[in-house]
Design a protein around this motif. Structure first.
Motif, PDB file in Angstrom:
ATOM      1  N   SER A  67      -8.187 -25.848  10.431  1.00  0.00           N
ATOM      2  CA  SER A  67      -9.409 -25.772   9.623  1.00  0.00           C
ATOM      3  C   SER A  67     -10.189 -24.493   9.913  1.00  0.00           C
ATOM      4  O   SER A  67     -10.725 -23.854   8.993  1.00  0.00           O
ATOM      5  CB  SER A  67     -10.300 -26.992   9.892  1.00  0.00           C
TER       6      SER A  67
ATOM      7  N   PRO B 240      -5.555 -26.775  -9.697  1.00  0.00           N
ATOM      8  CA  PRO B 240      -5.775 -26.302  -8.332  1.00  0.00           C
ATOM      9  C   PRO B 240      -6.978 -25.370  -8.267  1.00  0.00           C
ATOM     10  O   PRO B 240      -7.162 -24.501  -9.126  1.00  0.00           O
ATOM     11  CB  PRO B 240      -4.477 -25.552  -8.015  1.00  0.00           C
ATOM     12  N   TRP B 241      -7.809 -25.553  -7.264  1.00  0.00           N
ATOM     13  CA  TRP B 241      -9.056 -24.802  -7.175  1.00  0.00           C
ATOM     14  C   TRP B 241      -8.814 -23.297  -7.117  1.00  0.00           C
ATOM     15  O   TRP B 241      -9.647 -22.496  -7.538  1.00  0.00           O
ATOM     16  CB  TRP B 241      -9.868 -25.263  -5.956  1.00  0.00           C
TER      17      TRP B 241
ATOM     18  N   GLN C  45      -1.325 -26.239  10.032  1.00  0.00           N
ATOM     19  CA  GLN C  45      -1.379 -27.650  10.405  1.00  0.00           C
ATOM     20  C   GLN C  45      -0.132 -28.057  11.178  1.00  0.00           C
ATOM     21  O   GLN C  45      -0.197 -28.797  12.161  1.00  0.00           O
ATOM     22  CB  GLN C  45      -1.504 -28.524   9.158  1.00  0.00           C
TER      23      GLN C  45
ATOM     24  N   ASP D 147      -6.654 -36.701   3.113  1.00  0.00           N
ATOM     25  CA  ASP D 147      -5.645 -36.370   4.115  1.00  0.00           C
ATOM     26  C   ASP D 147      -6.221 -36.177   5.513  1.00  0.00           C
ATOM     27  O   ASP D 147      -5.518 -36.391   6.510  1.00  0.00           O
ATOM     28  CB  ASP D 147      -4.895 -35.095   3.695  1.00  0.00           C
TER      29      ASP D 147
ATOM     30  N   SER E  61     -10.655 -41.305  -3.641  1.00  0.00           N
ATOM     31  CA  SER E  61     -11.065 -40.141  -2.855  1.00  0.00           C
ATOM     32  C   SER E  61     -11.117 -40.481  -1.372  1.00  0.00           C
ATOM     33  O   SER E  61     -10.941 -39.598  -0.524  1.00  0.00           O
ATOM     34  CB  SER E  61     -12.432 -39.634  -3.318  1.00  0.00           C
TER      35      SER E  61
ATOM     36  N   ASP F 176     -13.617 -29.913  -2.809  1.00  0.00           N
ATOM     37  CA  ASP F 176     -12.190 -29.709  -2.552  1.00  0.00           C
ATOM     38  C   ASP F 176     -11.956 -29.192  -1.139  1.00  0.00           C
ATOM     39  O   ASP F 176     -11.003 -29.591  -0.455  1.00  0.00           O
ATOM     40  CB  ASP F 176     -11.609 -28.718  -3.564  1.00  0.00           C
ATOM     41  N   TRP F 177     -12.818 -28.291  -0.684  1.00  0.00           N
ATOM     42  CA  TRP F 177     -12.636 -27.741   0.655  1.00  0.00           C
ATOM     43  C   TRP F 177     -12.956 -28.768   1.740  1.00  0.00           C
ATOM     44  O   TRP F 177     -12.368 -28.747   2.814  1.00  0.00           O
ATOM     45  CB  TRP F 177     -13.518 -26.507   0.828  1.00  0.00           C
TER      46      TRP F 177
ATOM     47  N   THR G 148     -12.375 -32.065   1.504  1.00  0.00           N
ATOM     48  CA  THR G 148     -11.276 -33.029   1.595  1.00  0.00           C
ATOM     49  C   THR G 148      -9.955 -32.377   1.976  1.00  0.00           C
ATOM     50  O   THR G 148      -9.146 -32.978   2.686  1.00  0.00           O
ATOM     51  CB  THR G 148     -11.106 -33.762   0.259  1.00  0.00           C
ATOM     52  N   GLU G 149      -9.711 -31.149   1.530  1.00  0.00           N
ATOM     53  CA  GLU G 149      -8.420 -30.511   1.805  1.00  0.00           C
ATOM     54  C   GLU G 149      -8.369 -29.820   3.155  1.00  0.00           C
ATOM     55  O   GLU G 149      -7.369 -29.884   3.868  1.00  0.00           O
ATOM     56  CB  GLU G 149      -8.086 -29.498   0.706  1.00  0.00           C
ATOM     57  N   PHE G 150      -9.495 -29.175   3.522  1.00  0.00           N
ATOM     58  CA  PHE G 150      -9.494 -28.369   4.740  1.00  0.00           C
ATOM     59  C   PHE G 150     -10.451 -28.877   5.818  1.00  0.00           C
ATOM     60  O   PHE G 150     -10.442 -28.367   6.931  1.00  0.00           O
ATOM     61  CB  PHE G 150      -9.879 -26.917   4.405  1.00  0.00           C
TER      62      PHE G 150
ATOM     63  N   SER H 111      -4.047 -22.440   0.787  1.00  0.00           N
ATOM     64  CA  SER H 111      -3.364 -23.732   0.911  1.00  0.00           C
ATOM     65  C   SER H 111      -2.017 -23.640   1.623  1.00  0.00           C
ATOM     66  O   SER H 111      -1.752 -24.421   2.554  1.00  0.00           O
ATOM     67  CB  SER H 111      -3.195 -24.380  -0.473  1.00  0.00           C
TER      68      SER H 111
END
Length: 523
Positions: A110, A183-184, A102, A439, A434, A34-35, A37-39, A95
């Protein structure tokens, strides 16, 4: 205080502190995808965050031991309770703050969110250190007749927490979750339930006085363990235990991502074995002394890591190797604390804190980051050798230098997206969302990745697995060195008439029984 009545409550509350720590640890190890792909946090960053989850532990478990001897058990436990809740709150800020960062400056977002997660893990580890500084000498003190046995039972709380956290992660973290992906942040903060439980149970209770508070020879008496050469050897050996046991556990889920349908199950399985085995430490120690148990455990752990690092596509073989490894690592940490409690009772929390600090500082500053660097280096090396064109499409723009390894890593966002793609039994791949929904990937990067998916995905996943196996194989050197150290200690104690627990008389002075005498209970 009626010790016979209260010590059961204190034991349960102490057990729950380790359950809370284990839940937080297990869920955090499952958050890497998750980290990524998200961050955009890659393997090195993820390893650094895992390392932060031990760094504060190592610092605080030693200084916490000094504070425990100075101020008592209860004040330190209350402080840890409050700080643990603050660590969870920081996870929920990640998040929304990342979105804000961002919008303001995409180039630094990041890094900023990495720092937030790093300090959340660091604060969590501070709490773990405070817990261990309190509960290890506490249990050793209230169970003087069976220190090693009850310390092993106490530390069954750690794998119990990893079982619960691992099952929760398997059920609710990531696209392959059994039930529904949540959500993580909610998953990683689930440890709060156990924090509240031990707080309600323990904080109203009375606690016994510490060794330092009652020492007849003054507060300096608790530091006398550092004048013993065997104790200094134990510190070095415990540092190796921390590197091996917790370093491997930190990476186990991530290293097995492309091998098992839900990789966190390997952590759940090995934790379940540790949980059961630690209840049987007492009878084993009765048959062979603690040093002998540590020697045998080190040999088994070494062979287990070598087995885990062997190439195989068989899930059954992986679990067989994990089983063997678990038998090796199960008794190491708590039995070492038992040895400190038995041989250096006059040092109370200081002796146990010194061992714990060595283990945690080593895994936080060396084990976690170094295993990550080894995995990253060998992964890039494997991909560059076996699929150079794929490597060119997946490599990061800048080389890195970490722990003696100079290499060009794979781009974290690309790696994270590819690792979530599952190969179908009849060939081809399942859902590629995925990659499509990542993003942090540009439209051009997604187009290239999708166009070459048939050749690139198998190559990247194979390289990832190869890197993980290489890291496990290299780590086997640690238990090999431990075995040599424990053999040396075993020979030393034999030359001294055998391993014997040291007890304190009513004046707080050391009183070591003869080899053929029955060990008396400390007063």
């Amino acid at each position: 205080m009626d010790l016979q009545i209260s010590r059961g409550k204190l034991m349960l509350a102490s057990f729950l502190t380790l359950v809370a720590s284990g839940v937080g640890f297990a869920t955090r190890t499952a958050a890497g995808g998750d980290w990524e792909t998200e961050f955009g946090i890659g393997g090195g960053g993820f390893g650094a965050i895992l390392g932060a989850g031990f760094l504060g532990f190592g610092i605080m478990i030693f200084f916490g031991g000094i504070l425990v001897e100075k101020f008592g058990y209860k004040k330190l436990l209350t402080l840890a309770f409050v700080m643990h809740l603050a660590s969870a709150a920081m996870l929920f800020l990640a998040s929304p703050l990342f979105v804000m960062w961002q919008e303001a400056d995409p180039g630094t977002a990041s890094t900023k969110v990495f720092n937030l997660l790093f300090w959340s893990a660091f604060l969590f580890s501070i709490c773990q250190g405070l817990y261990e500084a309190v509960i290890n000498p506490l249990i050793s003190q209230i169970y003087p007749e069976s220190k090693t046995h009850h310390l092993n039972i106490l530390h069954a709380g750690w794998p119990a927490g990893m079982i619960l956290g691992g099952l929760f992660a398997a059920g609710f973290i990531g696209p392959e979750s059994w039930f529904v992906q949540i959500p993580w942040q909610w998953a990683l903060s689930s440890f709060v339930l156990f924090v509240l439980a031990y707080g309600i149970l323990a904080l109203p209770e009375k606690f016994p006085e510490t060794v330092g508070e009652t020492a007849k020879g003054g507060f300096a008496t608790v530091f006398s363990c550092f004048a013993s050469i065997p104790f200094l050897v134990l510190i070095v050996l415990h540092a190796m235990i921390g590197y091996m046991e917790l370093g491997v556990d930190s990476w186990m889920t991530k290293l097995m991502e492309n091998v098992l349908p839900n990789a966190v199950l390997i952590l759940v399985y090995t934790s379940a074995l540790m949980f059961v085995l630690r209840f049987f430490a007492g009878p084993i120690v009765h048959k062979i002394n603690p040093i002998g148990l540590l020697l045998v455990s080190s040999v088994v752990a070494c062979l287990g890591l070598l087995w885990l690092g062997m190439p195989t596509d068989s899930v059954a073989m992986i679990f067989a190797a994990a089983t063997f490894y678990s038998f090796g690592k199960a008794f190491l940490w708590p039995t070492m604390l038992g040895v400190a409690g038995e041989r250096y009772p006059q040092s109370g929390a200081i002796a146990m804190g010194a061992l714990g600090a060595a283990g945690m500082l080593t895994v936080g500053q060396i084990g976690g980051p170094r295993i990550g660097a080894q995995q990253g280096y060998h992964m890039s090396e494997s991909l560059e050798q076996n699929a150079p064109e794929t490597f060119e499409r997946y490599k990061a723009p800048e080389p890195v230098s970490s722990w003696g390894y100079d290499y060009i890593p794979l781009a974290p966002a690309k790696l994270g997206a590819v690792n979530k793609v599952k190969e179908l039994k009849d060939g081809g791949f399942g859902n590629l969302d995925s990659i499509k929904d990542a993003d942090l990937l540009s439209p051009e990067e997604k187009e290239v990745m999708l166009a070459h998916a048939a050749t690139d995905i198998p190559a990247v996943q194979a390289a990832y697995l190869s890197g993980g196996r290489s890291a496990l194989t290299l780590t086997a050197a640690l238990p090999f060195a431990m075995a040599i150290g424990f053999l040396g200690l075993l020979i030393y104690y034999i030359s001294q008439g055998g391993y014997k627990p040291v007890v304190l008389d009513s004046e707080g002075k050391k009183e070591e029984p003869a080899a053929d005498e029955e060990t008396p209970v400390a007063t």
